[in-house]
Design a protein around this motif. Sequence first.
Motif, short mmCIF file in Angstrom:
data_model
loop_
_atom_site.label_atom_id
_atom_site.label_comp_id
_atom_site.label_asym_id
_atom_site.label_seq_id
_atom_site.Cartn_x
_atom_site.Cartn_y
_atom_site.Cartn_z
N ARG A 1 36.65 37.72 47.87
CA ARG A 1 35.19 37.54 47.82
C ARG A 1 34.73 36.69 49.00
O ARG A 1 33.74 37.02 49.67
CB ARG A 1 34.81 36.87 46.50
CG ARG A 1 33.31 36.70 46.32
CD ARG A 1 32.96 36.39 44.88
NE ARG A 1 33.39 35.06 44.48
CZ ARG A 1 34.27 34.81 43.53
NH1 ARG A 1 34.86 35.82 42.89
NH2 ARG A 1 34.59 33.58 43.19
N ASP B 1 42.27 33.93 39.55
CA ASP B 1 42.83 34.93 40.46
C ASP B 1 42.44 34.52 41.89
O ASP B 1 41.37 34.89 42.38
CB ASP B 1 42.30 36.32 40.12
CG ASP B 1 42.97 37.42 40.93
OD1 ASP B 1 43.56 37.12 41.98
OD2 ASP B 1 42.91 38.59 40.50
N ARG C 1 41.63 37.35 44.40
CA ARG C 1 40.28 37.90 44.27
C ARG C 1 39.26 36.92 44.84
O ARG C 1 38.29 37.35 45.49
CB ARG C 1 39.98 38.19 42.80
CG ARG C 1 38.58 38.74 42.56
CD ARG C 1 38.36 39.09 41.11
NE ARG C 1 39.20 40.19 40.68
CZ ARG C 1 39.22 40.69 39.45
NH1 ARG C 1 38.41 40.16 38.52
NH2 ARG C 1 40.01 41.68 39.14
#
Length: 238
Positions: free
Chosen positions: A69, A62, A65
Amino acid sequence: MRLNANTLKLVAIIAMTVDHIAWLTWPGLNPDPGAITLHFLGRFTAPIMWFFIAEGIYHSRDRWRYFGRLAAFALISHFAFGFAFGTDPAAINGTSVMFPLAMSVLLYQLLDLVQSKLVQTLLVVAFCLICFPADFSFVALMAPIYISRRQGDRDAQLRTMTAWILIYVAVYVFLVDLRYGLVQLGLLMPVFALQWYSGERGRQTWLTKWGFYLYYPAHLLIIGALRLMIWGDIPIVV
């Protein structure tokens, strides 16, 4: 000799700390041989970061994601970086390498989504301009993308890394400082080290997954506190 990802990242963390201690001990582009030596050794870190961001881009299930982060830690690190080195937190030229690395993942995703070559070119130009004043400039933005696209061919990845390093050296020589531009040739050290990379991550624990993310801003806060104690509230990097 075979090196896994954990080993390479640990060496990179040590080299980064040495480099930042050198800025703290000898502020600015100091010609002292000790400063030159420690900054040269500290150059080991950045290409290792580029390489493993490229690995993350390629292997992440992903990427959005993954970008999120990195972006979160880039934001945290922006203020830690400014505090550590006395740069203006309101200015992009006071931001850390985490910013162009995060933007690298975002740009990779956008380039995959857009079919128009013109739009792709405009995106690259825009992102390079945004990241140009950041630590390691647009090179930290573009190198992971090109390295990732050569996944599966280690020699091609290392040639790509070398090309981007030489671009950065040239930018530093012509726009910043000749002596410290030559110091940037230390960035070539990981090109040789990565020839022994086994492709294995090593033992996976919470610490190996999150350790670098946490260590980076944490050690910058310590550097910043020491800067204030030793030098007062003045910038120690150029």
